[in-house]
Every structure is written in C-alpha cells, then in structure tokens.
Design a protein around this motif. Structure first.
Motif, PDB file in Angstrom:
ATOM      1  N   PRO A 120       0.842  -1.200   0.000  1.00 39.05           N
ATOM      2  CA  PRO A 120       0.000   0.000   0.000  1.00 39.05           C
ATOM      3  C   PRO A 120       0.882   1.255   0.000  1.00 39.05           C
ATOM      4  CG  PRO A 120       0.151  -0.897   2.210  1.00 39.05           C
ATOM      5  CD  PRO A 120       0.875  -1.870   1.311  1.00 39.05           C
ATOM      6  N   ASP A 121       0.277   2.378  -0.404  1.00 38.76           N
ATOM      7  CA  ASP A 121       1.011   3.654  -0.337  1.00 38.76           C
ATOM      8  C   ASP A 121       0.996   4.204   1.085  1.00 38.76           C
ATOM      9  OD1 ASP A 121       1.346   3.941  -3.257  1.00 38.76           O
ATOM     10  OD2 ASP A 121      -0.852   4.061  -3.219  1.00 38.76           O
ATOM     11  N   ILE A 122      -0.093   3.910   1.788  1.00 42.47           N
ATOM     12  CA  ILE A 122      -0.328   4.539   3.096  1.00 42.47           C
ATOM     13  C   ILE A 122      -0.874   3.482   4.063  1.00 42.47           C
ATOM     14  CG2 ILE A 122      -1.783   6.266   4.288  1.00 42.47           C
ATOM     15  CD1 ILE A 122      -1.810   7.671   1.377  1.00 42.47           C
ATOM     16  N   VAL A 123      -0.395   3.517   5.313  1.00 43.78           N
ATOM     17  CA  VAL A 123      -0.909   2.604   6.346  1.00 43.78           C
ATOM     18  C   VAL A 123      -1.343   3.444   7.539  1.00 43.78           C
ATOM     19  CG1 VAL A 123      -0.413   0.613   7.828  1.00 43.78           C
ATOM     20  CG2 VAL A 123       0.754   0.837   5.616  1.00 43.78           C
ATOM     21  N   LEU A 124      -2.607   3.278   7.945  1.00 40.07           N
ATOM     22  CA  LEU A 124      -3.141   4.094   9.037  1.00 40.07           C
ATOM     23  C   LEU A 124      -3.675   3.225  10.169  1.00 40.07           C
ATOM     24  CD1 LEU A 124      -5.318   6.557   6.893  1.00 40.07           C
ATOM     25  CD2 LEU A 124      -3.007   6.971   7.777  1.00 40.07           C
ATOM     26  N   ALA A 125      -3.552   3.716  11.385  1.00 40.76           N
ATOM     27  CA  ALA A 125      -4.197   3.085  12.541  1.00 40.76           C
ATOM     28  C   ALA A 125      -4.582   4.193  13.504  1.00 40.76           C
ATOM     29  CB  ALA A 125      -3.246   2.097  13.215  1.00 40.76           C
ATOM     30  N   SER A 126      -5.467   3.880  14.427  1.00 34.98           N
ATOM     31  CA  SER A 126      -5.878   4.886  15.416  1.00 34.98           C
ATOM     32  C   SER A 126      -4.775   5.038  16.459  1.00 34.98           C
ATOM     33  CB  SER A 126      -7.149   4.440  16.128  1.00 34.98           C
ATOM     34  OG  SER A 126      -8.147   4.148  15.176  1.00 34.98           O
ATOM     35  N   HIS A 127      -4.675   6.243  17.006  1.00 34.84           N
ATOM     36  CA  HIS A 127      -3.667   6.472  18.057  1.00 34.84           C
ATOM     37  C   HIS A 127      -4.264   6.096  19.420  1.00 34.84           C
ATOM     38  CE1 HIS A 127       0.124   8.025  19.451  1.00 34.84           C
ATOM     39  NE2 HIS A 127      -0.519   8.593  20.461  1.00 34.84           N
ATOM     40  N   THR A 128      -4.567   4.845  19.566  1.00 39.45           N
ATOM     41  CA  THR A 128      -5.068   4.305  20.827  1.00 39.45           C
ATOM     42  C   THR A 128      -3.887   3.607  21.510  1.00 39.45           C
ATOM     43  OG1 THR A 128      -5.567   2.292  19.655  1.00 39.45           O
ATOM     44  CG2 THR A 128      -7.368   3.874  19.864  1.00 39.45           C
ATOM     45  N   PRO A 129      -4.053   3.145  22.739  1.00 41.22           N
ATOM     46  CA  PRO A 129      -2.945   2.389  23.351  1.00 41.22           C
ATOM     47  C   PRO A 129      -2.487   1.231  22.461  1.00 41.22           C
ATOM     48  CG  PRO A 129      -4.570   2.947  25.005  1.00 41.22           C
ATOM     49  CD  PRO A 129      -5.156   3.376  23.687  1.00 41.22           C
ATOM     50  N   THR A 130      -3.418   0.611  21.730  1.00 41.22           N
ATOM     51  CA  THR A 130      -3.053  -0.486  20.827  1.00 41.22           C
ATOM     52  C   THR A 130      -2.257   0.038  19.628  1.00 41.22           C
ATOM     53  OG1 THR A 130      -5.045  -1.674  21.482  1.00 41.22           O
ATOM     54  CG2 THR A 130      -4.007  -2.383  19.442  1.00 41.22           C
ATOM     55  N   THR A 150      -0.563   9.890  -3.877  1.00 41.28           N
ATOM     56  CA  THR A 150      -0.235   8.697  -3.080  1.00 41.28           C
ATOM     57  C   THR A 150       0.465   9.087  -1.777  1.00 41.28           C
ATOM     58  OG1 THR A 150       1.846   8.478  -4.277  1.00 41.28           O
ATOM     59  CG2 THR A 150      -0.033   7.179  -5.092  1.00 41.28           C
ATOM     60  N   ASN A 151       0.392  10.358  -1.416  1.00 40.78           N
ATOM     61  CA  ASN A 151       1.074  10.830  -0.204  1.00 40.78           C
ATOM     62  C   ASN A 151       0.063  11.388   0.799  1.00 40.78           C
ATOM     63  OD1 ASN A 151       3.224  11.460   1.475  1.00 40.78           O
ATOM     64  ND2 ASN A 151       4.458  12.256  -0.215  1.00 40.78           N
ATOM     65  N   ILE A 152       0.537  11.647   2.001  1.00 40.55           N
ATOM     66  CA  ILE A 152      -0.323  12.303   2.990  1.00 40.55           C
ATOM     67  C   ILE A 152       0.464  13.421   3.673  1.00 40.55           C
ATOM     68  CG2 ILE A 152      -2.020  10.544   3.646  1.00 40.55           C
ATOM     69  CD1 ILE A 152      -0.114   9.640   5.871  1.00 40.55           C
ATOM     70  N   THR A 153      -0.287  14.401   4.150  1.00 40.44           N
ATOM     71  CA  THR A 153       0.282  15.432   5.014  1.00 40.44           C
ATOM     72  C   THR A 153      -0.506  15.355   6.311  1.00 40.44           C
ATOM     73  OG1 THR A 153       0.660  16.813   3.086  1.00 40.44           O
ATOM     74  CG2 THR A 153       0.775  17.899   5.227  1.00 40.44           C
ATOM     75  N   VAL A 154       0.221  15.338   7.432  1.00 41.51           N
ATOM     76  CA  VAL A 154      -0.474  15.251   8.719  1.00 41.51           C
ATOM     77  C   VAL A 154      -0.015  16.390   9.615  1.00 41.51           C
ATOM     78  CG1 VAL A 154      -0.791  12.736   8.670  1.00 41.51           C
ATOM     79  CG2 VAL A 154       1.313  13.676   9.616  1.00 41.51           C
ATOM     80  N   ARG A 155      -0.822  16.663  10.624  1.00 38.45           N
ATOM     81  CA  ARG A 155      -0.420  17.632  11.651  1.00 38.45           C
ATOM     82  C   ARG A 155      -0.385  16.918  12.982  1.00 38.45           C
ATOM     83  NH1 ARG A 155      -0.847  23.142  11.433  1.00 38.45           N
ATOM     84  NH2 ARG A 155      -0.885  23.898   9.300  1.00 38.45           N
ATOM     85  N   ARG A 156       0.619  17.238  13.790  1.00 38.05           N
ATOM     86  CA  ARG A 156       0.704  16.618  15.122  1.00 38.05           C
ATOM     87  C   ARG A 156       1.199  17.642  16.143  1.00 38.05           C
ATOM     88  NH1 ARG A 156       5.846  14.373  16.014  1.00 38.05           N
ATOM     89  NH2 ARG A 156       4.887  12.875  17.415  1.00 38.05           N
ATOM     90  N   PRO A 157       0.634  17.579  17.341  1.00 39.22           N
ATOM     91  CA  PRO A 157       1.056  18.535  18.366  1.00 39.22           C
ATOM     92  C   PRO A 157       2.455  18.207  18.881  1.00 39.22           C
ATOM     93  CG  PRO A 157      -1.003  17.420  18.978  1.00 39.22           C
ATOM     94  CD  PRO A 157      -0.426  16.687  17.814  1.00 39.22           C
TER      95      PRO A 157
END
Ligand SMILES: Cc1cc2nc3c(=O)[nH]c(=O)nc-3n(C[C@H](O)[C@H](O)[C@H](O)COP(=O)(O)OP(=O)(O)OC[C@H]3O[C@@H](n4cnc5c(N)ncnc54)[C@H](O)[C@@H]3O)c2cc1C
Length: 321
Positions: free
Chosen positions: A86-96, A124-131
């Motif tokens: 895949p181009d991108i792999v996502l998961a939730s930011h949970t303890p898991t 096929t790219n992503i831009t994210v923001r994080r604190p």
C-alpha cells in the motif's frame, strides 16, 4: 488516488469508532481503501468495515491473534504491508495503535507520524499535523523517500462518517507470524462500564477540587446522562480519587473529544497537553483567572458542587424531550 490500508481495531466483537473514522476519511478522498482485520472468529466484522468504506478486508484469523499482543500484530501487519504494497498505512492512536505501529515501521524501515490530529491525502502521499512541545505548537509533517507512509491518528480527530451500504471483498490471508515470544493468556476487564477517555466523544473530568473519590459521583452522574467518559487531572489521580487510567494529560492519556468538560481543573500546561485539541471545551472553576479559561470555549465561574448537579438536571430534561 492512493492504496490505503487501515488496521481495524476491535474488542469483544465490536469495531472501534476510530477505525470507521479512518476508513471514512480515506474512502471519501477517493482512495482504494482496504482494512486489515486480525483476530480469531472475527469474520462477522467484515460487513461493517465495508459499510464504512473498505473495499477489501485482509482477514487474518489465528488463535495467536485472539487477544492482542504487540508482537503478533506487528508481525502480521508488516507481512501484509510487504506483500500488498500500500502507499499509506493508518491506525488509530489508541494504546493499541501506539504500541504496534512503531514496531511495524521499524520492521519495514520506514517513518511513522504518530498522534496526528489532522490528515490530508494528496495523490499517493499524505500530510499530517501533530502537536509538539506538550501541545504548545503543531507541526505539519510530509513524507519523503520511498516505502509506505505510516501514521496513527487520534480518535475523534477526523469526524464520524455515516454508515453506508457498501460491501467489502474478503481476502483470507495467512502471514507468517514468526516465532512469537509472547502470548496473551487472558483479558481482565476494568470495573467501569463507561467508555475509555481516549474513545469517548464526550469527556467529563474532575480535578483536585473534588476533594475525595466519593465526590466524583457528581461527575459520574453527569457523564452517565451524556454517555461520556470520566477523566481526571493528575492531582486527582495522585490523591487516589480516580484510577490512573482516567488521567488526562502529558503523563496520562491524550484525548480529542467533541466536548470536554473540565470541572475544578486549573488548566496546568501538563493537563492542557492532553485535552487542548478537544473540539469544544467547557470549564467550571471558582477562580476567574484559572488558566483553563484561556483554552475554554465556554467558561462558568462558580462552585462545581452547585453547577455540575444543575447541569446534570438540565441535560436530563433535554434528553427526555
Ligand atoms: C512532569 C509532570 C507531568 C504532569 N502530568 C500531568 C498530567 O498528565 N495531567 C495533569 O492533569 N497534570 C499533570 N501534571 C500536574 C500539573 O502540573 C498540575 O499540578 C495538575 O494538573 C493540577 O491538577 P488540578 O487542576 O486538579 O489541581 P489544582 O491545580 O489544585 O487546581 C484546582 C482548581 O480547582 C479550582 N477549584 C477549587 N475548588 C473549586 C470548586 N468548588 N468549584 C470549581 N472550581 C474549584 C481552583 O480554582 C483550581 O483552579 C504534571 C506535572 C509534571 C511536573
């Protein structure tokens, strides 16, 4: 258009809402959206993943995945990503998610942006923001180089998608889990029936000002009317009023609900680090100068022992109509 893998999270036969958010955001952006579903006896969850936007579900059923372990999850996801490219792999930011995703990134030798509060797809790219710096600033992250772009996204950050009528093709997979060094024997449930603070869309939190654990009953009553989770400041947790799992903040959990109600919490920077990205913040405090009011959308200057029961009564009335 990107090929996106979303690692589905589930517990006790139920998929997490945060998984639907990721599927919804990816499919709404027109991506070829797949879900990875790991477990044992979990084929019944495939249909719902399809209804939230997955076109294919890579289903891995193995007794070693019945109960979560970081090792087995990381091995399975890394193998599926290697074979599916895949181009991108996502998961939730949970303890898991925050446990297994860094392991996957390390196994694949690619970067991971964790704890993201926004996500934008482009090609096929992503831009994210994080604190960063305990939430005082936000960085925008773009991926460079080859290999899949990996990110974990906070629950409630992308908004709840609508359940549709789509369906997903099931792809049965048997990735090599390797020689596992750990095995989960049992899952011992916590005593609370309320949602966890990281997943709830409403969180009602109390601070040191509650004075004892019994007084937290008024926060619990309000939370129950709203279907909310109960959170706490570190001062309240250190004093033994609440268990550590309820702590919100830099050394507790990071939450991003649609509504955060801070009752008798001063708003120390370490507490703000855990809740300042909440969509709407309501603060109740006797001190009009309390720092929590600087981040609050609505502030009530007053005694929480008077205000909270009044709010609970009003919420009850509204729900009855
Ligand atoms: C390394 C480090 C990590 C930390 N991590 C965390 C963390 O993860 N989470 C966290 O929360 N803190 C954390 N802290 C602690 C943080 O600095 C604060 O000490 C803590 O958040 C204060 O908790 P509080 O607001 O409940 O208590 P206080 O600061 O004592 O504030 C109580 C507030 O209640 C108000 N009040 C009093 N009585 C009433 C009433 N009857 N009605 C309404 N309002 C009332 C007061 O005006 C006051 O604003 C950390 C500190 C350090 C050094």
């Amino acid at each position: 258009m990107a090929k996106v893998y979303v690692v589905a999270e589930h517990r006790e036969g139920k998929l997490k809402k945060s998984t639907f958010e990721l599927l919804g955001a990816s499919s709404a952006a027109g991506n070829e959206t797949h879900a990875i579903l790991l477990g044992d006896g979990v084929q019944g969850l495939v249909a719902e993943l399809g209804q939230y936007g997955a076109k294919k579900v890579h289903l891995v059923q193995n007794p070693a995945l019945k109960l979560y372990t970081g090792e087995a999850y990381a091995n399975a996801v890394a193998e599926l990503v290697k074979s599916g490219s895949p181009d991108i792999v996502l998961a939730s930011h949970t303890p898991t998610g925050r446990d297994f995703m860094p392991r996957v990134a390390a196994r694949l030798g690619v970067g991971l942006a964790s704890d993201c509060t926004s996500l934008q797809f482009s090609g096929t790219n992503i831009t994210v923001r994080r604190p960063v710096y305990a939430g005082k600033a936000t960085v925008e992250v773009e991926f460079v180089g080859s290999g899949p772009k990996m990110a974990t996204i906070r629950a409630n950050a992308l908004g709840a998608p609508k359940q549709g009528s789509g369906s997903a093709e099931t792809v049965n997979e048997s990735p090599n889990l390797g020689t596992l060094k750990t095995k989960a024997m049992d899952l011992v449930k916590g005593s609370s029936a309320r949602p966890d603070v990281t997943e709830a869309s409403i969180v009602c939190s109390g601070g040191r000002s509650l004075k004892n654990s019994e007084n937290f009953k008024i926060i619990e009553d309000m939370a129950d009317v709203l279907g909310a989770a109960v959170g706490a400041s570190r001062a309240a947790v250190d004093a033994g009023y609440r268990p550590h799992r309820d702590q919100v903040g830099q050394t507790g959990k990071v939450v991003s609900p649609t509504l955060y109600v801070a009752c008798g919490i001063s708003g120390a920077i370490q507490h703000l680090a855990g809740m300042r990205t909440s969509k709407t913040i309501v603060a109740i405090n006797t001190d009009p100068e309390a720092p929590i009011f600087q981040v609050a959308d609505y502030g009530i200057v007053g005694d929480l022992f008077t205000i909270v029961p009044l709010l609970t009564q009003e919420f009850k009335k509204l729900k009855e109509h």
